[in-house]
Write a protein that holds these residues in place. Structure first.
Motif, PDB file in Angstrom:
ATOM      1  N   ILE A   9       0.834  -1.207   0.000  1.00 59.56           N
ATOM      2  CA  ILE A   9       0.000   0.000   0.000  1.00 59.56           C
ATOM      3  C   ILE A   9       0.868   1.257   0.000  1.00 59.56           C
ATOM      4  O   ILE A   9       1.883   1.319   0.706  1.00 59.56           O
ATOM      5  N   PRO A  10       0.497   2.257  -0.798  1.00 61.84           N
ATOM      6  CA  PRO A  10       1.237   3.526  -0.752  1.00 61.84           C
ATOM      7  C   PRO A  10       0.916   4.299   0.529  1.00 61.84           C
ATOM      8  O   PRO A  10      -0.203   4.224   1.042  1.00 61.84           O
ATOM      9  N   LYS A  11       1.898   5.049   1.013  1.00 67.56           N
ATOM     10  CA  LYS A  11       1.706   5.859   2.225  1.00 67.56           C
ATOM     11  C   LYS A  11       0.455   6.723   2.138  1.00 67.56           C
ATOM     12  O   LYS A  11      -0.306   6.828   3.086  1.00 67.56           O
ATOM     13  N   ALA A  12       0.242   7.340   0.973  1.00 65.97           N
ATOM     14  CA  ALA A  12      -0.857   8.290   0.808  1.00 65.97           C
ATOM     15  C   ALA A  12      -2.237   7.642   0.924  1.00 65.97           C
ATOM     16  O   ALA A  12      -3.232   8.333   1.140  1.00 65.97           O
ATOM     17  N   LEU A  13      -2.312   6.308   0.796  1.00 68.82           N
ATOM     18  CA  LEU A  13      -3.612   5.621   0.835  1.00 68.82           C
ATOM     19  C   LEU A  13      -3.844   4.864   2.134  1.00 68.82           C
ATOM     20  O   LEU A  13      -4.883   4.216   2.285  1.00 68.82           O
ATOM     21  N   GLN A  14      -2.911   4.964   3.071  1.00 68.36           N
ATOM     22  CA  GLN A  14      -3.044   4.181   4.297  1.00 68.36           C
ATOM     23  C   GLN A  14      -4.336   4.467   5.051  1.00 68.36           C
ATOM     24  O   GLN A  14      -4.998   3.545   5.509  1.00 68.36           O
ATOM     25  N   THR A  56      -3.285  -4.221   8.919  1.00 63.19           N
ATOM     26  CA  THR A  56      -2.020  -4.437   9.624  1.00 63.19           C
ATOM     27  C   THR A  56      -1.784  -5.916   9.916  1.00 63.19           C
ATOM     28  O   THR A  56      -0.674  -6.306  10.265  1.00 63.19           O
ATOM     29  N   ALA A  57      -2.806  -6.755   9.762  1.00 65.63           N
ATOM     30  CA  ALA A  57      -2.697  -8.181  10.069  1.00 65.63           C
ATOM     31  C   ALA A  57      -2.152  -9.007   8.904  1.00 65.63           C
ATOM     32  O   ALA A  57      -2.226 -10.225   8.930  1.00 65.63           O
ATOM     33  N   CYS A  58      -1.608  -8.361   7.883  1.00 64.20           N
ATOM     34  CA  CYS A  58      -1.025  -9.104   6.760  1.00 64.20           C
ATOM     35  C   CYS A  58       0.182  -9.924   7.233  1.00 64.20           C
ATOM     36  O   CYS A  58       0.871  -9.538   8.173  1.00 64.20           O
ATOM     37  N   THR A  59       0.452 -11.032   6.546  1.00 61.48           N
ATOM     38  CA  THR A  59       1.663 -11.802   6.810  1.00 61.48           C
ATOM     39  C   THR A  59       2.881 -10.929   6.535  1.00 61.48           C
ATOM     40  O   THR A  59       3.856 -10.935   7.282  1.00 61.48           O
ATOM     41  N   GLU A  60       2.808 -10.198   5.416  1.00 64.41           N
ATOM     42  CA  GLU A  60       3.807  -9.176   5.076  1.00 64.41           C
ATOM     43  C   GLU A  60       3.050  -7.929   4.682  1.00 64.41           C
ATOM     44  O   GLU A  60       2.113  -8.007   3.887  1.00 64.41           O
ATOM     45  N   LEU A  61       3.455  -6.797   5.212  1.00 60.98           N
ATOM     46  CA  LEU A  61       2.869  -5.521   4.805  1.00 60.98           C
ATOM     47  C   LEU A  61       3.994  -4.612   4.338  1.00 60.98           C
ATOM     48  O   LEU A  61       4.961  -4.380   5.068  1.00 60.98           O
ATOM     49  N   HIS A  62       3.870  -4.123   3.114  1.00 63.78           N
ATOM     50  CA  HIS A  62       4.869  -3.218   2.549  1.00 63.78           C
ATOM     51  C   HIS A  62       4.207  -1.864   2.325  1.00 63.78           C
ATOM     52  O   HIS A  62       3.202  -1.769   1.602  1.00 63.78           O
ATOM     53  N   VAL A  63       4.738  -0.826   2.947  1.00 64.64           N
ATOM     54  CA  VAL A  63       4.258   0.539   2.741  1.00 64.64           C
ATOM     55  C   VAL A  63       5.261   1.215   1.806  1.00 64.64           C
ATOM     56  O   VAL A  63       6.446   1.326   2.134  1.00 64.64           O
ATOM     57  N   VAL A  64       4.776   1.622   0.645  1.00 65.46           N
ATOM     58  CA  VAL A  64       5.655   2.175  -0.394  1.00 65.46           C
ATOM     59  C   VAL A  64       5.320   3.645  -0.637  1.00 65.46           C
ATOM     60  O   VAL A  64       4.318   4.155  -0.145  1.00 65.46           O
ATOM     61  N   GLU A 103       5.349   2.066  -7.462  1.00 63.66           N
ATOM     62  CA  GLU A 103       6.071   1.078  -6.656  1.00 63.66           C
ATOM     63  C   GLU A 103       5.139  -0.053  -6.231  1.00 63.66           C
ATOM     64  O   GLU A 103       5.512  -1.222  -6.251  1.00 63.66           O
ATOM     65  N   ARG A 104       3.925   0.312  -5.832  1.00 69.12           N
ATOM     66  CA  ARG A 104       2.949  -0.690  -5.404  1.00 69.12           C
ATOM     67  C   ARG A 104       2.694  -1.687  -6.529  1.00 69.12           C
ATOM     68  O   ARG A 104       2.773  -2.899  -6.343  1.00 69.12           O
ATOM     69  N   LYS A 105       2.384  -1.168  -7.708  1.00 66.74           N
ATOM     70  CA  LYS A 105       2.021  -2.043  -8.826  1.00 66.74           C
ATOM     71  C   LYS A 105       3.206  -2.887  -9.282  1.00 66.74           C
ATOM     72  O   LYS A 105       3.044  -4.062  -9.621  1.00 66.74           O
ATOM     73  N   HIS A 106       4.396  -2.300  -9.269  1.00 66.97           N
ATOM     74  CA  HIS A 106       5.591  -3.041  -9.657  1.00 66.97           C
ATOM     75  C   HIS A 106       5.844  -4.194  -8.694  1.00 66.97           C
ATOM     76  O   HIS A 106       6.117  -5.328  -9.116  1.00 66.97           O
ATOM     77  N   MET A 107       5.743  -3.932  -7.394  1.00 65.95           N
ATOM     78  CA  MET A 107       5.980  -4.971  -6.399  1.00 65.95           C
ATOM     79  C   MET A 107       4.901  -6.051  -6.465  1.00 65.95           C
ATOM     80  O   MET A 107       5.198  -7.256  -6.360  1.00 65.95           O
TER      81      MET A 107
END
Length: 195
Positions: A68-73, A80-88, A93-97
């Motif tokens: 998730i991008p910072k601006a959309l948090q 927050t309960a994701c196994t992995e959470l990436h804040v981009v 960056e989100r779509k590429h990842m």
């Protein structure tokens, strides 16, 4: 938790939509991923179909990777309960990842963001940037108009049949997921109870 057998990137709405079947399908998709030792890669939100597919995947024992991008948090209510959470930093960056972490792509009902992500991975596929299967889950005829529009583009000479053949559409989540995962070279076997 063992390594996932495969990874499905799901594009879907941050709203639940007007028909209860949309929510049911989101849960079915997540449940199938989890029950087959899969990993969900998605936009990291907790609202609408996004939250439902993530919760169903987790409940069925699957891994959930949220990006998730910072601006959309706040707007998308970060899960927050994701196994992995990436804040981009950016949507790019989100779509590429998301694309990097996926073995297959699946669009279920959603809005303009879902359309844009679906069209982008379809474009990348026809340009040869990836060779991963792409699915369109046409629940309740939601994507009938889009498929007709795309076929009209073929009829009008702006698309070719081979480009249309790059997407697999269906109305039944289990069959479409099975088809996509097998097309990516994986054999999704249900998890055995007690393991």
């Amino acid at each position: 938790m063992s390594n996932p057998a495969f990874s499905v990137c799901v594009y879907c709405g941050s709203r639940s939509g007007a028909q209860p079947e949309y929510a049911n399908v989101a849960r079915q998709v997540g449940t199938w991923i989890g029950q087959h030792n899969g990993q969900l890669v998605y936009g990291g939100g907790n609202n609408g179909l996004m939250g439902l597919v993530a919760q169903a995947t987790a409940d069925a024992g699957g891994r959930v990777v949220g990006i998730i991008p910072k601006a959309l948090q706040t707007k998308e209510n970060t899960r927050t309960a994701c196994t992995e959470l990436h804040v981009v930093d950016t949507m790019h960056e989100r779509k590429h990842m998301m694309a990097e972490r996926a073995d297959v792509f699946l669009a279920i009902p959603g809005g303009i963001g879902t359309f844009e992500e679906f069209f982008e991975v379809w474009t990348w596929r026809q340009l040869g940037y990836h060779d991963k299967p792409i699915g369109l889950l046409n629940t309740q005829g939601y994507y009938d108009g889009l498929l007709q529009f795309a076929q009209n583009s073929v009829n009008q000479g702006f698309l070719n049949d081979w480009q249309m053949d790059l997407i697999r559409s269906g109305t039944e989540p289990t069959a479409l997921l099975q088809d996509l995962v097998q097309a990516a070279g994986f054999s999704p076997e249900p998890q055995l109870a007690g393991l």
